[in-house]
Design a protein around this motif. Structure first.
Motif, short mmCIF file in Angstrom:
data_model
loop_
_atom_site.label_atom_id
_atom_site.label_comp_id
_atom_site.label_asym_id
_atom_site.label_seq_id
_atom_site.Cartn_x
_atom_site.Cartn_y
_atom_site.Cartn_z
N GLY A 1 0.79 -1.23 0.00
CA GLY A 1 0.00 0.00 0.00
C GLY A 1 0.82 1.28 0.00
O GLY A 1 0.26 2.36 0.09
N GLN B 1 -4.22 1.62 3.41
CA GLN B 1 -4.59 0.27 3.81
C GLN B 1 -6.07 0.18 4.11
O GLN B 1 -6.68 1.16 4.51
N LEU C 1 0.47 -8.40 6.45
CA LEU C 1 1.35 -7.32 5.99
C LEU C 1 2.82 -7.70 6.08
O LEU C 1 3.59 -7.44 5.15
#
Length: 176
Positions: free
Chosen positions: A32, A50, A132
């Motif tokens: 992102g 995000q 992530l």
């Protein structure tokens, strides 16, 4: 939330070290990431978008590198504010160890959130943080060494050359 994992990267420790210090590699690897400016010494300013569950946010913050041990490891830290959504901060202690011609990259990630996103519940936040971290280090591995073996075979078939070696873009850049 704390997470520990490791990856075997098909590149020498010097190549892996140079890659983790490269701002273009970091920008490409941070999920992102819309913008990353700065330097390893002074730190980076970043804008990251995000979506965590039903909450979407654009986080503006800083990424810093500390505890630099050339060829051995470092600590990556990030902190961002997402307006009404809240804040996120985390760090990853990263270490490298040579394994033949490859490098074993080991990381321990610690992440915290606050504000509206913290209200989503720890299970959702923990799974998102793990996702992530996994995405960052998967992208990092791909940038250094190129696509996996299955993808290499697929690309070689498309290129018509089954022996074509596919290197990661960073490895091609530094001639590794």
């Amino acid at each position: 939330m704390q997470l520990t994992d490791d990856r075997l990267i098909r590149a020498d420790t010097d190549t892996v070290w140079r890659a983790i210090l490269d701002p273009e590699v970091l920008k490409a690897c941070i999920p992102g990431c819309e913008n990353l400016t700065g330097s390893p010494e002074a730190g980076y300013e970043a804008v990251v978008a995000q979506k965590i569950g039903p909450v979407s946010a654009r986080f503006a913050g800083v990424v810093s590198l500390s505890d630099l041990r050339p060829g051995e490891g470092l600590t990556l830290s990030g902190e961002g504010k997402g307006g009404a959504a809240g804040f996120a901060k985390g760090s990853a202690q990263v270490s490298f160890a040579a394994e033949g011609d490859a490098t074993r990259l080991t990381y321990t990630v610690d992440a915290n959130v606050g504000g509206k996103i913290a209200q989503l519940g720890s299970r959702l936040i923990d799974s998102f943080a793990k996702k992530l971290a996994d995405q960052f280090f998967e992208r990092f591995q791909a940038a250094v060494e190129g696509p996996g073996e299955a993808a290499e075979e697929e690309l070689a078939e498309v290129d018509g050359d089954a022996t074509a070696e596919k290197k990661g873009w960073f490895k091609r850049l530094v001639g590794g």
